[in-house]
Scaffold this motif. Structure first.
Motif, PDB file in Angstrom:
ATOM      1  N   PHE A  38     -82.934  26.017 -46.995  1.00 23.27           N
ATOM      2  CA  PHE A  38     -81.848  25.576 -47.872  1.00 23.27           C
ATOM      3  C   PHE A  38     -80.566  26.357 -47.607  1.00 23.27           C
ATOM      4  CE2 PHE A  38     -85.893  25.087 -50.090  1.00 23.27           C
ATOM      5  CZ  PHE A  38     -85.852  23.759 -50.484  1.00 23.27           C
ATOM      6  N   ILE A  39     -79.451  25.687 -47.868  1.00 24.61           N
ATOM      7  CA  ILE A  39     -78.132  26.316 -47.874  1.00 24.61           C
ATOM      8  C   ILE A  39     -77.437  25.873 -49.160  1.00 24.61           C
ATOM      9  CG2 ILE A  39     -75.866  26.437 -46.773  1.00 24.61           C
ATOM     10  CD1 ILE A  39     -77.223  25.941 -44.101  1.00 24.61           C
ATOM     11  N   VAL A  40     -76.907  26.837 -49.916  1.00 27.44           N
ATOM     12  CA  VAL A  40     -76.222  26.515 -51.171  1.00 27.44           C
ATOM     13  C   VAL A  40     -74.724  26.470 -50.900  1.00 27.44           C
ATOM     14  CG1 VAL A  40     -75.913  27.119 -53.590  1.00 27.44           C
ATOM     15  CG2 VAL A  40     -78.048  27.706 -52.428  1.00 27.44           C
ATOM     16  N   VAL A  41     -74.162  25.287 -51.019  1.00 30.88           N
ATOM     17  CA  VAL A  41     -72.742  25.079 -50.743  1.00 30.88           C
ATOM     18  C   VAL A  41     -71.959  25.107 -52.057  1.00 30.88           C
ATOM     19  CG1 VAL A  41     -71.024  23.437 -49.871  1.00 30.88           C
ATOM     20  CG2 VAL A  41     -73.196  23.750 -48.655  1.00 30.88           C
ATOM     21  N   ASP A  42     -70.826  25.786 -52.030  1.00 34.54           N
ATOM     22  CA  ASP A  42     -69.903  25.750 -53.166  1.00 34.54           C
ATOM     23  C   ASP A  42     -69.013  24.526 -52.969  1.00 34.54           C
ATOM     24  OD1 ASP A  42     -68.170  26.148 -55.230  1.00 34.54           O
ATOM     25  OD2 ASP A  42     -67.661  28.217 -54.718  1.00 34.54           O
ATOM     26  N   LYS A  43     -69.447  23.417 -53.550  1.00 41.18           N
ATOM     27  CA  LYS A  43     -68.731  22.157 -53.339  1.00 41.18           C
ATOM     28  C   LYS A  43     -67.347  22.207 -53.990  1.00 41.18           C
ATOM     29  CE  LYS A  43     -68.723  17.269 -54.568  1.00 41.18           C
ATOM     30  NZ  LYS A  43     -67.384  17.404 -55.159  1.00 41.18           N
ATOM     31  N   PRO A  44     -66.315  21.884 -53.230  1.00 41.89           N
ATOM     32  CA  PRO A  44     -64.974  21.812 -53.823  1.00 41.89           C
ATOM     33  C   PRO A  44     -64.739  20.439 -54.450  1.00 41.89           C
ATOM     34  CG  PRO A  44     -64.835  21.441 -51.470  1.00 41.89           C
ATOM     35  CD  PRO A  44     -66.291  21.685 -51.772  1.00 41.89           C
ATOM     36  N   LYS A  45     -63.692  20.314 -55.219  1.00 40.99           N
ATOM     37  CA  LYS A  45     -63.304  19.002 -55.744  1.00 40.99           C
ATOM     38  C   LYS A  45     -62.750  18.147 -54.605  1.00 40.99           C
ATOM     39  CE  LYS A  45     -61.982  20.551 -60.387  1.00 40.99           C
ATOM     40  NZ  LYS A  45     -60.882  20.602 -61.380  1.00 40.99           N
ATOM     41  N   GLY A  46     -63.022  16.867 -54.653  1.00 46.67           N
ATOM     42  CA  GLY A  46     -62.473  15.953 -53.650  1.00 46.67           C
ATOM     43  C   GLY A  46     -63.537  15.183 -52.895  1.00 46.67           C
ATOM     44  N   PRO A  47     -64.290  15.840 -52.003  1.00 48.12           N
ATOM     45  CA  PRO A  47     -65.279  15.096 -51.214  1.00 48.12           C
ATOM     46  C   PRO A  47     -66.489  14.696 -52.050  1.00 48.12           C
ATOM     47  CG  PRO A  47     -65.411  17.431 -50.710  1.00 48.12           C
ATOM     48  CD  PRO A  47     -64.217  17.260 -51.599  1.00 48.12           C
ATOM     49  N   THR A  48     -67.186  13.670 -51.590  1.00 46.49           N
ATOM     50  CA  THR A  48     -68.426  13.259 -52.245  1.00 46.49           C
ATOM     51  C   THR A  48     -69.577  14.135 -51.746  1.00 46.49           C
ATOM     52  OG1 THR A  48     -69.026  11.655 -50.528  1.00 46.49           O
ATOM     53  CG2 THR A  48     -67.581  10.885 -52.315  1.00 46.49           C
ATOM     54  N   SER A  49     -70.688  14.082 -52.442  1.00 48.59           N
ATOM     55  CA  SER A  49     -71.867  14.852 -52.026  1.00 48.59           C
ATOM     56  C   SER A  49     -72.385  14.365 -50.679  1.00 48.59           C
ATOM     57  CB  SER A  49     -72.960  14.742 -53.091  1.00 48.59           C
ATOM     58  OG  SER A  49     -72.533  15.309 -54.314  1.00 48.59           O
ATOM     59  N   HIS A  50     -72.268  13.073 -50.416  1.00 48.64           N
ATOM     60  CA  HIS A  50     -72.745  12.524 -49.144  1.00 48.64           C
ATOM     61  C   HIS A  50     -71.843  12.947 -47.980  1.00 48.64           C
ATOM     62  CE1 HIS A  50     -75.925  10.120 -50.939  1.00 48.64           C
ATOM     63  NE2 HIS A  50     -75.073   9.753 -51.872  1.00 48.64           N
ATOM     64  N   GLN A  51     -70.580  13.164 -48.255  1.00 49.31           N
ATOM     65  CA  GLN A  51     -69.699  13.695 -47.212  1.00 49.31           C
ATOM     66  C   GLN A  51     -70.093  15.128 -46.852  1.00 49.31           C
ATOM     67  OE1 GLN A  51     -65.911  12.795 -49.227  1.00 49.31           O
ATOM     68  NE2 GLN A  51     -65.308  11.609 -47.425  1.00 49.31           N
ATOM     69  N   ILE A  52     -70.494  15.901 -47.861  1.00 48.74           N
ATOM     70  CA  ILE A  52     -70.966  17.266 -47.597  1.00 48.74           C
ATOM     71  C   ILE A  52     -72.220  17.217 -46.718  1.00 48.74           C
ATOM     72  CG2 ILE A  52     -71.761  19.415 -48.631  1.00 48.74           C
ATOM     73  CD1 ILE A  52     -68.883  18.854 -49.285  1.00 48.74           C
ATOM     74  N   ASP A  53     -73.107  16.261 -46.998  1.00 47.50           N
ATOM     75  CA  ASP A  53     -74.299  16.076 -46.151  1.00 47.50           C
ATOM     76  C   ASP A  53     -73.900  15.903 -44.690  1.00 47.50           C
ATOM     77  OD1 ASP A  53     -75.799  16.158 -48.428  1.00 47.50           O
ATOM     78  OD2 ASP A  53     -76.306  14.030 -48.464  1.00 47.50           O
ATOM     79  N   SER A  54     -72.954  15.031 -44.466  1.00 49.99           N
ATOM     80  CA  SER A  54     -72.527  14.719 -43.099  1.00 49.99           C
ATOM     81  C   SER A  54     -71.927  15.938 -42.408  1.00 49.99           C
ATOM     82  CB  SER A  54     -71.516  13.570 -43.127  1.00 49.99           C
ATOM     83  OG  SER A  54     -71.074  13.250 -41.829  1.00 49.99           O
ATOM     84  N   TRP A  55     -71.122  16.702 -43.130  1.00 52.16           N
ATOM     85  CA  TRP A  55     -70.502  17.890 -42.534  1.00 52.16           C
ATOM     86  C   TRP A  55     -71.543  18.957 -42.204  1.00 52.16           C
ATOM     87  CZ3 TRP A  55     -66.152  17.892 -46.770  1.00 52.16           C
ATOM     88  CH2 TRP A  55     -65.237  16.872 -46.467  1.00 52.16           C
TER      89      TRP A  55
END
Length: 349
Positions: free
Chosen positions: A7-24
């Motif tokens: 696992f990697i815990v990402v500090d998601k910023p405002k703006g992108p969707t969760s699925h975009q984070i998956d892709s990155w």
């Protein structure tokens, strides 16, 4: 192909969707199997746990655990501290919710549990609070319902997730930090990578464990269930229906499963429930053994099949059906009453 399982815990910023984070994350790590645990809306920030490799099989286990958020409620009128706190008590425990219009699930009435609802700060019409809740609770809907009970109405102004199961805010890393860690790893420096990458068994720290024998590993690898003969030890006291982690004797995580019985009953399982014992115990050189008495069948009548003589067969339908192959007088092809398919025995000298 990458071989990352964890696992990697990402500090998601405002703006992108969760699925975009998956892709990155997929592009950064080179691991094709990537999934997130608990979707966050584009306008929400905070803890977004990314599962990589075989850890994607554990998403449902982590997703069922509680989550924690910090949110800002904007009311349409001013209220004092005691009024807000009184309403918060009404929303602690099991509540009814209907998901918002823009959601990934059907808008049906559901029951969710609020474990803790804490008022942190107030400023005019803004209320800062922290909530610990069951998975699947919509904080946006919670804010709307609280405003409705207050009388003036209200809505969610800000939201940040601070914990998902055992993963909290202190374990978060920005996308830039994740990218730097994997770039340094490719250059031989794994210090930052080891700091952000979490192994799969981290989520089972508080789970009961079942340690299996080495002889059972092959069957488990082929999808076989676990039986008492393959169990070496059990830690904790899991009950029927509890999720457990399965480990080898070398402390390697190999599977997860659901208990079918209580832990204290595991060694009392019977493969066969005996109804009748048909053999007796005896003594042989001081050791117990299983023996059969010579006369055990003497009182049981045995019906033997009726023997049919060769002569009795001649002329019967069975004899005709054979084609009389062994009788030359009746058109058979054999010699001296034997079929040609058999060899003659050599005469004894």
């Amino acid at each position: 192909m990458s071989n990352l399982n964890g696992f990697i815990v990402v500090d998601k910023p405002k703006g992108p969707t969760s699925h975009q984070i998956d892709s990155w994350i997929r592009d950064i790590t080179g691991e094709p199997r990537v999934g997130h645990i608990g979707t966050l809306d584009p306008g929400v920030s905070g803890v977004l746990v990314m599962a990589l490799g075989k850890a994607t099989k554990l998403i449902d286990i982590v997703h069922r655990e509680s989550k924690e958020y910090v949110s800002v409620l904007r009311t349409y009128d001013k209220y004092d501290y005691d009024s807000i706190k009184s309403v918060f008590k009404e929303f602690t425990g099991k509540i009814y919710q209907i998901p918002p219009v823009r959601s990934a699930v059907s808008r049906e009435l559901r029951i969710r549990e609020i474990y803790n609802l804490e008022l942190l700060e107030m400023d005019e019409k803004l209320v800062l609070f922290k909530v610990c809740c069951e998975s699947g609770t919509y904080i946006r809907t919670l804010c709307t319902d609280i405003g409705y009970v207050l009388g003036s109405g209200g809505q969610m102004a800000e939201l940040r997730r601070t914990r998902t199961g055992p993963f909290d805010e202190s374990m978060c890393h920005t996308l830039q930090e994740v990218s730097d860690a994997f770039k340094l790893k490719s250059m031989g420096n794994e210090k930052l990578f080891k700091n952000i990458f979490i192994p799969m068994d981290f989520i089972f720290i508080k789970y009961p464990k079942v340690i299996v024998k080495e002889t059972a590993l092959k069957n488990i690898a082929h999808g076989s269930d676990i039986y008492p003969a393959g169990i070496h030890a059990i830690t904790g006291s899991p009950k029927k229906g509890d999720v457990v982690a399965v480990y080898t004797e070398k402390n390697e995580l190999i599977a997860t499963g659901t208990m079918m019985v209580n832990a204290d009953e595991i060694y009392d399982l019977k493969v066969i429930d005996i109804d009748n014992v048909l053999i007796e115990t005896g003594d042989n050189d001081g050791k117990d053994s299983l023996v059969r008495k010579d006369n055990r069948w003497k009182d049981i009548p045995v019906q033997k099949p009726e023997r049919k003589l060769h002569g009795n067969l001649q002329g019967s339908q069975e004899w005709k059906d054979t084609g009389n192959r062994g009788n030359p007088k009746r058109g058979g092809t054999g010699s001296k009453g034997f079929s040609s398919g058999f060899r003659k025995r050599k005469a004894k000298r």
